[in-house]
Design a protein around this motif. Structure first.
Motif, PDB file in Angstrom:
ATOM      1  N   UNK A  57     -70.239 -58.823 -11.990  1.00 46.01           N
ATOM      2  CA  UNK A  57     -70.461 -57.930 -11.222  1.00 46.01           C
ATOM      3  C   UNK A  57     -71.513 -57.811 -11.099  1.00 46.01           C
ATOM      4  N   UNK A  58     -72.582 -58.752 -10.647  1.00 44.16           N
ATOM      5  CA  UNK A  58     -73.363 -58.693  -9.354  1.00 44.16           C
ATOM      6  C   UNK A  58     -73.249 -59.600  -7.947  1.00 44.16           C
ATOM      7  N   UNK A  59     -71.804 -59.853  -7.662  1.00 38.99           N
ATOM      8  CA  UNK A  59     -71.642 -60.967  -6.893  1.00 38.99           C
ATOM      9  C   UNK A  59     -70.940 -59.391  -5.965  1.00 38.99           C
ATOM     10  N   UNK A  60     -71.077 -60.073  -4.649  1.00 40.13           N
ATOM     11  CA  UNK A  60     -71.349 -58.761  -4.082  1.00 40.13           C
ATOM     12  C   UNK A  60     -69.972 -59.460  -2.710  1.00 40.13           C
ATOM     13  N   UNK A  61     -69.622 -58.626  -2.230  1.00 39.79           N
ATOM     14  CA  UNK A  61     -67.906 -58.986  -1.716  1.00 39.79           C
ATOM     15  C   UNK A  61     -68.303 -60.436   0.140  1.00 39.79           C
ATOM     16  N   UNK A  62     -69.832 -59.851   0.844  1.00 42.74           N
ATOM     17  CA  UNK A  62     -70.466 -60.800   0.769  1.00 42.74           C
ATOM     18  C   UNK A  62     -70.810 -62.402   0.751  1.00 42.74           C
ATOM     19  N   UNK A  63     -70.590 -62.633  -0.565  1.00 45.83           N
ATOM     20  CA  UNK A  63     -70.924 -63.701  -1.224  1.00 45.83           C
ATOM     21  C   UNK A  63     -69.611 -64.438  -1.306  1.00 45.83           C
ATOM     22  N   UNK A  64     -68.736 -63.977  -1.091  1.00 50.92           N
ATOM     23  CA  UNK A  64     -66.819 -64.667  -1.575  1.00 50.92           C
ATOM     24  C   UNK A  64     -67.097 -65.740  -1.321  1.00 50.92           C
ATOM     25  N   UNK A  65     -67.391 -65.955  -0.046  1.00 53.60           N
ATOM     26  CA  UNK A  65     -67.135 -67.307   0.974  1.00 53.60           C
ATOM     27  C   UNK A  65     -67.742 -68.696   0.676  1.00 53.60           C
ATOM     28  N   UNK A  66     -69.000 -67.917  -0.825  1.00 53.72           N
ATOM     29  CA  UNK A  66     -70.364 -69.244  -0.210  1.00 53.72           C
ATOM     30  C   UNK A  66     -69.882 -70.100  -0.942  1.00 53.72           C
ATOM     31  N   UNK A  67     -70.510 -71.587  -0.556  1.00 52.71           N
ATOM     32  CA  UNK A  67     -70.388 -72.525  -1.829  1.00 52.71           C
ATOM     33  C   UNK A  67     -70.765 -72.516  -3.376  1.00 52.71           C
ATOM     34  N   UNK A  68     -69.887 -73.225  -4.301  1.00 54.87           N
ATOM     35  CA  UNK A  68     -70.101 -72.958  -5.149  1.00 54.87           C
ATOM     36  C   UNK A  68     -70.570 -74.394  -5.804  1.00 54.87           C
ATOM     37  N   UNK A  69     -70.843 -74.581  -7.142  1.00 51.86           N
ATOM     38  CA  UNK A  69     -71.200 -76.163  -7.303  1.00 51.86           C
ATOM     39  C   UNK A  69     -69.756 -76.721  -7.830  1.00 51.86           C
ATOM     40  N   UNK A  70     -69.143 -76.120  -8.520  1.00 55.65           N
ATOM     41  CA  UNK A  70     -67.875 -76.953  -7.992  1.00 55.65           C
ATOM     42  C   UNK A  70     -67.207 -76.779  -6.589  1.00 55.65           C
ATOM     43  N   UNK A  71     -67.376 -78.298  -6.067  1.00 60.12           N
ATOM     44  CA  UNK A  71     -67.004 -78.941  -4.697  1.00 60.12           C
ATOM     45  C   UNK A  71     -65.730 -77.649  -4.379  1.00 60.12           C
ATOM     46  N   UNK A  72     -64.856 -77.659  -4.786  1.00 61.25           N
ATOM     47  CA  UNK A  72     -63.519 -77.382  -4.309  1.00 61.25           C
ATOM     48  C   UNK A  72     -63.027 -75.859  -4.656  1.00 61.25           C
ATOM     49  N   UNK A  73     -64.140 -75.305  -4.995  1.00 63.12           N
ATOM     50  CA  UNK A  73     -64.294 -73.284  -4.774  1.00 63.12           C
ATOM     51  C   UNK A  73     -65.199 -73.152  -4.776  1.00 63.12           C
ATOM     52  N   UNK A  74     -64.855 -72.268  -3.892  1.00 64.13           N
ATOM     53  CA  UNK A  74     -65.386 -70.603  -3.474  1.00 64.13           C
ATOM     54  C   UNK A  74     -66.082 -70.283  -4.192  1.00 64.13           C
ATOM     55  N   UNK A  75     -66.542 -68.732  -4.376  1.00 65.15           N
ATOM     56  CA  UNK A  75     -66.985 -68.050  -5.457  1.00 65.15           C
ATOM     57  C   UNK A  75     -65.404 -67.625  -5.574  1.00 65.15           C
ATOM     58  N   UNK A  76     -64.795 -66.742  -4.282  1.00 63.14           N
ATOM     59  CA  UNK A  76     -63.423 -65.988  -4.473  1.00 63.14           C
ATOM     60  C   UNK A  76     -62.911 -66.712  -5.596  1.00 63.14           C
ATOM     61  N   UNK A  77     -62.842 -68.405  -4.748  1.00 63.30           N
ATOM     62  CA  UNK A  77     -61.750 -69.720  -5.773  1.00 63.30           C
ATOM     63  C   UNK A  77     -62.168 -69.291  -7.180  1.00 63.30           C
ATOM     64  N   UNK A  78     -63.552 -69.761  -7.357  1.00 61.11           N
ATOM     65  CA  UNK A  78     -63.572 -69.473  -8.448  1.00 61.11           C
ATOM     66  C   UNK A  78     -63.721 -68.966  -9.229  1.00 61.11           C
ATOM     67  N   UNK A  79     -64.393 -67.560  -9.250  1.00 60.71           N
ATOM     68  CA  UNK A  79     -63.743 -65.757  -9.942  1.00 60.71           C
ATOM     69  C   UNK A  79     -62.387 -65.536  -9.927  1.00 60.71           C
ATOM     70  N   UNK A  80     -60.973 -66.183  -9.105  1.00 61.03           N
ATOM     71  CA  UNK A  80     -60.045 -65.869  -9.292  1.00 61.03           C
ATOM     72  C   UNK A  80     -59.673 -66.875 -10.720  1.00 61.03           C
ATOM     73  N   UNK A  81     -60.266 -68.394 -10.688  1.00 63.94           N
ATOM     74  CA  UNK A  81     -59.752 -69.249 -11.795  1.00 63.94           C
ATOM     75  C   UNK A  81     -60.272 -69.312 -13.066  1.00 63.94           C
ATOM     76  N   UNK A  82     -61.724 -68.535 -12.860  1.00 64.81           N
ATOM     77  CA  UNK A  82     -61.952 -68.553 -14.168  1.00 64.81           C
ATOM     78  C   UNK A  82     -61.497 -66.675 -14.698  1.00 64.81           C
ATOM     79  N   UNK A  83     -60.466 -66.303 -13.497  1.00 60.94           N
ATOM     80  CA  UNK A  83     -59.807 -64.915 -14.331  1.00 60.94           C
ATOM     81  C   UNK A  83     -58.804 -65.861 -15.143  1.00 60.94           C
ATOM     82  N   UNK A  84     -58.000 -66.935 -14.560  1.00 63.18           N
ATOM     83  CA  UNK A  84     -57.296 -67.309 -15.010  1.00 63.18           C
ATOM     84  C   UNK A  84     -57.467 -67.942 -16.206  1.00 63.18           C
TER      85      UNK A  84
END
Length: 203
Positions: free
Chosen positions: A24-51
């Motif tokens: 809930x604290x993630x802003x739309x502007x942060x969705x393209x940010x890198x994450x500690x999961x090298x293959x995922x940005x924030x958008x993809x990692x939230x999508x993965x966690x939804x899966x």
């Protein structure tokens, strides 16, 4: 499963609440940010966690789950959707027979499969918090339960590419840092815009 997981659904609820707060604290502007999961940005990692939270509901019911598709890009009220699906995950694992028998294509004990969901919520919660500059303090009982289970699963997880190679952590760094290192994460990882650190391998 380790005896410390005495009530899986309760631990899932605790871990879920903390990760929902991060999402809930993630802003739309942060969705393209890198994450500690090298293959995922924030958008993809939230999508993965939804899966994860959707598929592990099916596994709780001893049904097949498909982790083979790429995570969908986030649209609509994705924060509310994640929160609602996490509530459903907790309810699915609270069913009387959810922790009994075997579950999943790998033929693992159902309680081990449930612990995998607990671990994903916890570790990916940290990933997202670290990527978006939010605080994250996991519950000690959750960390103890996941750490014990993941230590046994680590060789298989690495062979499947789910965990990266272990990262050494400082002596006395604590159980959660040790858990992160076990999964291939550097507990010192910070966002690239504030540090030259690189993302650790693994998901």
């Amino acid at each position: 499963m380790n005896d410390k997981i005495s009530n899986l659904s309760e631990l899932l609820a605790v871990a879920g609440d903390r990760t929902v707060a991060v999402v809930r604290g993630i802003t739309d502007e942060q969705l393209a940010a890198a994450t500690p999961c090298g293959e995922y940005d924030v958008d993809a990692l939230v999508g993965h966690l939804l899966q994860v939270v959707e598929n592990f509901q099916e596994l709780a019911r001893k049904r097949d789950a498909d982790f083979g598709t790429a995570p969908e890009r986030l649209t609509g009220e994705w924060r509310d959707r994640f929160a609602a699906e996490t509530v459903r995950l907790v309810a699915a694992w609270a069913a009387p027979d959810a922790e009994e028998g075997m579950s999943g294509a790998m033929g693992l004990p159902a309680r081990t499969v449930g612990a995998m969901a607990l671990g994903d919520l916890t570790v990916h919660g940290w990933d997202l918090a670290r990527a978006t500059g939010q605080p994250y303090e996991p519950d000690a009982a959750v960390v103890a339960a996941v750490g014990a289970e993941f230590a046994a699963l680590a060789p298989m997880a690495r062979s499947m590419g789910v965990f990266g190679e272990p990262v050494a952590v400082a002596e006395g760094a604590g159980p959660f840092a040790e858990l992160l290192g076990l999964t291939g994460r550097d507990p010192r990882w910070t966002r690239p815009e504030t540090s030259s650190s690189t993302a650790a391998a693994g998901t």
